[in-house]
Design a protein around this motif. Structure first.
Motif, PDB file in Angstrom:
ATOM      1  N   ARG A 252       0.823  -1.207   0.000  1.00 15.02           N
ATOM      2  CA  ARG A 252       0.000   0.000   0.000  1.00 15.02           C
ATOM      3  C   ARG A 252       0.859   1.260   0.000  1.00 15.02           C
ATOM      4  N   ALA A 253       0.466   2.217  -0.845  1.00 14.09           N
ATOM      5  CA  ALA A 253       1.133   3.520  -0.916  1.00 14.09           C
ATOM      6  C   ALA A 253       0.088   4.563  -1.306  1.00 14.09           C
ATOM      7  N   VAL A 269      13.174   1.731  -0.791  1.00 13.31           N
ATOM      8  CA  VAL A 269      12.375   2.131  -1.954  1.00 13.31           C
ATOM      9  C   VAL A 269      11.468   3.269  -1.521  1.00 13.31           C
ATOM     10  N   TYR A 270      11.297   4.260  -2.393  1.00 13.49           N
ATOM     11  CA  TYR A 270      10.456   5.417  -2.084  1.00 13.49           C
ATOM     12  C   TYR A 270       9.464   5.648  -3.221  1.00 13.49           C
ATOM     13  N   ALA A 271       8.268   6.091  -2.824  1.00 12.17           N
ATOM     14  CA  ALA A 271       7.213   6.374  -3.804  1.00 12.17           C
ATOM     15  C   ALA A 271       6.691   7.780  -3.575  1.00 12.17           C
ATOM     16  N   GLY A 277      -3.326  17.064  -1.894  1.00 15.08           N
ATOM     17  CA  GLY A 277      -3.977  16.963  -0.596  1.00 15.08           C
ATOM     18  C   GLY A 277      -3.852  15.618   0.064  1.00 15.08           C
ATOM     19  N   ALA A 278      -3.439  14.587  -0.687  1.00 12.93           N
ATOM     20  CA  ALA A 278      -3.325  13.249  -0.106  1.00 12.93           C
ATOM     21  C   ALA A 278      -2.007  12.585  -0.468  1.00 12.93           C
ATOM     22  N   GLY A 279      -1.100  13.352  -1.093  1.00 14.65           N
ATOM     23  CA  GLY A 279       0.162  12.772  -1.528  1.00 14.65           C
ATOM     24  C   GLY A 279       1.214  12.775  -0.433  1.00 14.65           C
ATOM     25  N   GLY A 280       2.464  12.832  -0.854  1.00 14.17           N
ATOM     26  CA  GLY A 280       3.591  12.743   0.058  1.00 14.17           C
ATOM     27  C   GLY A 280       4.573  11.711  -0.451  1.00 14.17           C
ATOM     28  N   HIS A 297       8.317   6.908  10.504  1.00 13.83           N
ATOM     29  CA  HIS A 297       7.770   8.238  10.213  1.00 13.83           C
ATOM     30  C   HIS A 297       7.254   8.394   8.780  1.00 13.83           C
ATOM     31  N   SER A 298       7.184   7.318   8.024  1.00 16.66           N
ATOM     32  CA  SER A 298       6.598   7.392   6.685  1.00 16.66           C
ATOM     33  C   SER A 298       5.075   7.487   6.797  1.00 16.66           C
ATOM     34  N   PRO A 299       4.407   8.294   5.951  1.00 15.53           N
ATOM     35  CA  PRO A 299       4.924   9.066   4.817  1.00 15.53           C
ATOM     36  C   PRO A 299       5.502  10.413   5.238  1.00 15.53           C
TER      37      PRO A 299
END
Length: 367
Positions: A252-253, A269-271, A277-280, A297-299
């Motif tokens: 899930r991302a 890995v980073y996405a 308003g809902a990204g990051g 601490h992600s996202p």
């Protein structure tokens, strides 16, 4: 005395070469601005701090999207999606850019994602509207020669990546808008003459609307975003180039993950989530089987729109393109230091405005 004089002269030459090397050694991040038809350049200094290298470069191409650098760092390539061209830029002192030659037709429609062969011989372009991959031969001066075009194996190719050994090309497919399109992944084998051959006639399903692809330097695993289904799909790369899902994939991302990047050592890995308003930025640790677990601490930078993403070759810093959280939603570049746990910490002078508008798909490259 002759030996001593010769040694002194030799030391002088070496010192000059070293001085010249030091003067030209730099790290630079580039961001494309699709709506202002420009490319922005930023120096990367101590602790990953950002600084503006030059005013955004205009006049080289229209609707610039993906950007990628040649392995030798002398040339940068950009897909001009609306114009069906590729533009080449020469990298100058301090990372400055200048147009190199004229725009070159891809032979396909709507060039999107880009990738360069590890040996610098070929440039690969995903042509989203013609379901094809264009392959350019790169001349010694960095200018792409007229391409050959091959079927990508599914509809709407977007992301594209080359295996570190150069033997395989991987292509993601599926448009995120206006309609939801199933995501698919295809594998193409690179022949000795640079031509491409589909390994399988049946694409791999990857949720909804396939996006960017990341392959760590060790070449063991592949990760691809599925935007509409808010997922990252992971695969083990077999010796023959075929793909096997890693345990527990997909991951899930949330936030419409468009950009995907892996650290060179394959540990993280980073996405980049593009949804306003809902990204990051989602960060994941990679276990020995290729499975992903969120890092502490992600996202990061939740709520911001993050689109392009790239990581420095030493794996210490990560940079994204997107819109900041101000009411005017200024297009910006963000910089982060990556700690030992994989957590991100914003670097000095981040974010910085790009000076352009609308960074898009694969809009960040680092030399």
């Amino acid at each position: 005395m002759e030996v001593s004089a010769t040694s002194a002269a030799g030391r002088s030459v070496v010192a000059h070469i070293f001085s010249e090397f030091e003067e030209n050694r730099f790290h630079t991040a580039y961001v494309t601005n699709s709506e202002s038809n420009s490319v922005s350049a930023f120096g990367i200094g101590d602790r990953g701090a950002l600084s503006v290298v030059q005013d955004p470069v205009v006049g080289c191409g229209d609707d610039p999207r993906a950007i990628v650098a040649a392995p030798d760092g002398r040339t940068v390539y950009v897909s001009d999606t609306g114009a069906n061209h590729i533009s080449a830029y020469r990298v100058g002192t301090g990372g400055t850019l200048s147009c190199l030659g004229t725009q070159i037709p891809t032979g396909g429609d709507d060039p999107f994602g880009l990738a360069v062969a590890p040996d610098g011989r070929w440039l690969y372009v995903a042509d989203i509207a013609s379901n094809a991959v264009s392959v350019f031969t790169l001349r010694p001066d960095g200018i792409p020669a007229m391409p050959k075009v091959y079927a990508s194996g599914a509809t709407s190719p977007r992301g594209i990546a080359v295996h570190p050994d150069g033997r395989f090309v991987y292509v993601s497919h599926g448009r995120p808008m206006p309609d939801t399109e199933p995501g698919r992944l295809t594998v193409l084998a690179v022949q000795q003459d640079g031509s491409l051959r589909l390994l399988s006639r049946k694409p791999i399903e990857i949720g909804l609307s396939g996006a960017m692809i990341a392959i760590p330097r060790n070449g063991r695993f592949l990760y691809v975003g599925a935007q509409r289904s808010d997922e990252i799909h992971g695969f083990r790369i077999e010796s023959d180039g075929t793909l096997t899902p890693v345990p527990h994939s997909p991951f899930r991302a949330p936030g419409f993950p468009e950009g995907v990047a892996a650290t060179p050592d394959g540990r993280f890995v980073y996405a980049a989530g593009q949804k306003d308003g809902a990204g990051g930025i989602h960060g994941f640790a990679v276990d020995r089987y290729g499975s992903l677990t969120p890092v502490p601490h992600s996202p990061f930078k939740p709520g911001t729109s993050q689109v392009g993403i790239a990581i420095t070759s030493d794996g210490r810093h990560l940079y994204t393109s997107g819109d900041d959280s101000t009411p005017t939603a200024e297009s910006s570049i963000y910089g982060f230091a990556i700690d030992q746990s994989g957590a991100l910490h914003e670097v000095p002078h981040s974010p910085l405005a790009t000076g352009g508008d609308a960074p898009a798909f694969q809009s960040v490259a680092i030399i």
